[in-house]
Design a protein around this motif. Structure first.
Motif, PDB file in Angstrom:
ATOM      1  N   ALA A 139      26.250 -32.840 -23.419  1.00 40.50           N
ATOM      2  CA  ALA A 139      27.499 -33.602 -23.326  1.00 40.50           C
ATOM      3  C   ALA A 139      28.113 -33.790 -24.710  1.00 40.50           C
ATOM      4  O   ALA A 139      29.332 -33.674 -24.879  1.00 40.50           O
ATOM      5  CB  ALA A 139      27.248 -34.956 -22.649  1.00 40.50           C
TER       6      ALA A 139
ATOM      7  N   GLY B  61      32.265 -33.888 -15.013  1.00 41.83           N
ATOM      8  CA  GLY B  61      31.619 -33.757 -16.322  1.00 41.83           C
ATOM      9  C   GLY B  61      31.990 -34.884 -17.262  1.00 41.83           C
ATOM     10  O   GLY B  61      31.137 -35.423 -17.982  1.00 41.83           O
ATOM     11  N   LYS B  62      33.259 -35.268 -17.266  1.00 46.02           N
ATOM     12  CA  LYS B  62      33.700 -36.386 -18.117  1.00 46.02           C
ATOM     13  C   LYS B  62      33.056 -37.694 -17.669  1.00 46.02           C
ATOM     14  O   LYS B  62      32.705 -38.540 -18.500  1.00 46.02           O
ATOM     15  CB  LYS B  62      35.222 -36.487 -18.096  1.00 46.02           C
ATOM     16  CG  LYS B  62      35.899 -35.352 -18.839  1.00 46.02           C
ATOM     17  CD  LYS B  62      37.406 -35.393 -18.696  1.00 46.02           C
ATOM     18  CE  LYS B  62      38.010 -34.174 -19.378  1.00 46.02           C
ATOM     19  NZ  LYS B  62      39.435 -34.049 -19.154  1.00 46.02           N
TER      20      LYS B  62
ATOM     21  N   PHE C 204      26.627 -27.274 -19.142  1.00 43.77           N
ATOM     22  CA  PHE C 204      26.708 -28.686 -18.764  1.00 43.77           C
ATOM     23  C   PHE C 204      27.447 -28.860 -17.437  1.00 43.77           C
ATOM     24  O   PHE C 204      26.956 -29.528 -16.522  1.00 43.77           O
ATOM     25  CB  PHE C 204      27.409 -29.471 -19.882  1.00 43.77           C
ATOM     26  CG  PHE C 204      27.666 -30.914 -19.555  1.00 43.77           C
ATOM     27  CD1 PHE C 204      26.626 -31.822 -19.453  1.00 43.77           C
ATOM     28  CD2 PHE C 204      28.960 -31.387 -19.370  1.00 43.77           C
ATOM     29  CE1 PHE C 204      26.859 -33.168 -19.169  1.00 43.77           C
ATOM     30  CE2 PHE C 204      29.207 -32.714 -19.079  1.00 43.77           C
ATOM     31  CZ  PHE C 204      28.152 -33.613 -18.985  1.00 43.77           C
TER      32      PHE C 204
ATOM     33  N   SER D  19      29.503 -37.592 -18.916  1.00 44.11           N
ATOM     34  CA  SER D  19      29.498 -37.758 -20.370  1.00 44.11           C
ATOM     35  C   SER D  19      29.730 -39.214 -20.761  1.00 44.11           C
ATOM     36  O   SER D  19      29.030 -39.759 -21.621  1.00 44.11           O
ATOM     37  CB  SER D  19      30.567 -36.853 -20.989  1.00 44.11           C
ATOM     38  OG  SER D  19      30.542 -36.932 -22.384  1.00 44.11           O
TER      39      SER D  19
END
Length: 122
Positions: free
Chosen positions: A32, A89-90, A53, A93
């Motif tokens: 990340a 993904g954000k 990722f 993260s």
């Protein structure tokens, strides 16, 4: 022959794979962070890690969905329509940044916790 078999069995017992994880939460956090560096344009950062990722996040989501479809485990994540892999993904993260105390868990658990936190089922 029996000694060799015993050696292999003991090796499996102490290997990380026998503990049920391929990647740790710390490794997912490294990915990340590298994605953040890449998206910020830091020279030498790797787009490959971004693919790794996001693929890992999507894979964990798919595994949770498959398990829920077979009714072996409860549905724990309820994605609204239109959520993209980039958005997921954000979310993961940001969860990692806000919850570093969770990184000792397997990476799959960290991803599942992040997604469940963002999209819990009613």
């Amino acid at each position: 022959m029996k000694v060799r078999l015993l050696t292999v069995a003991l090796g499996l017992l102490v290997s990380p794979l026998s503990w049920g994880e391929f990647y740790s939460g710390h490794k997912v956090a490294e990915w990340a962070a590298e994605v953040d560096r890449y998206n910020s344009g830091v020279p030498g950062s790797s787009q490959f890690v971004e693919f790794l990722f996001l693929g890992y996040v999507a894979g964990i989501y798919d595994a949770l969905e498959l398990a829920a479809e077979t009714e072996e485990v409860p549905h724990v994540i309820c994605f609204p329509r239109g959520v993209t892999t980039d958005q997921a993904g954000k979310i993961v993260s940001n969860y990692i940044k806000q919850n570093p105390s969770k990184l000792h868990h397997p990476g799959s658990r960290v991803v599942a916790l992040a997604l469940n936190d963002a999209f819990p089922c009613p």
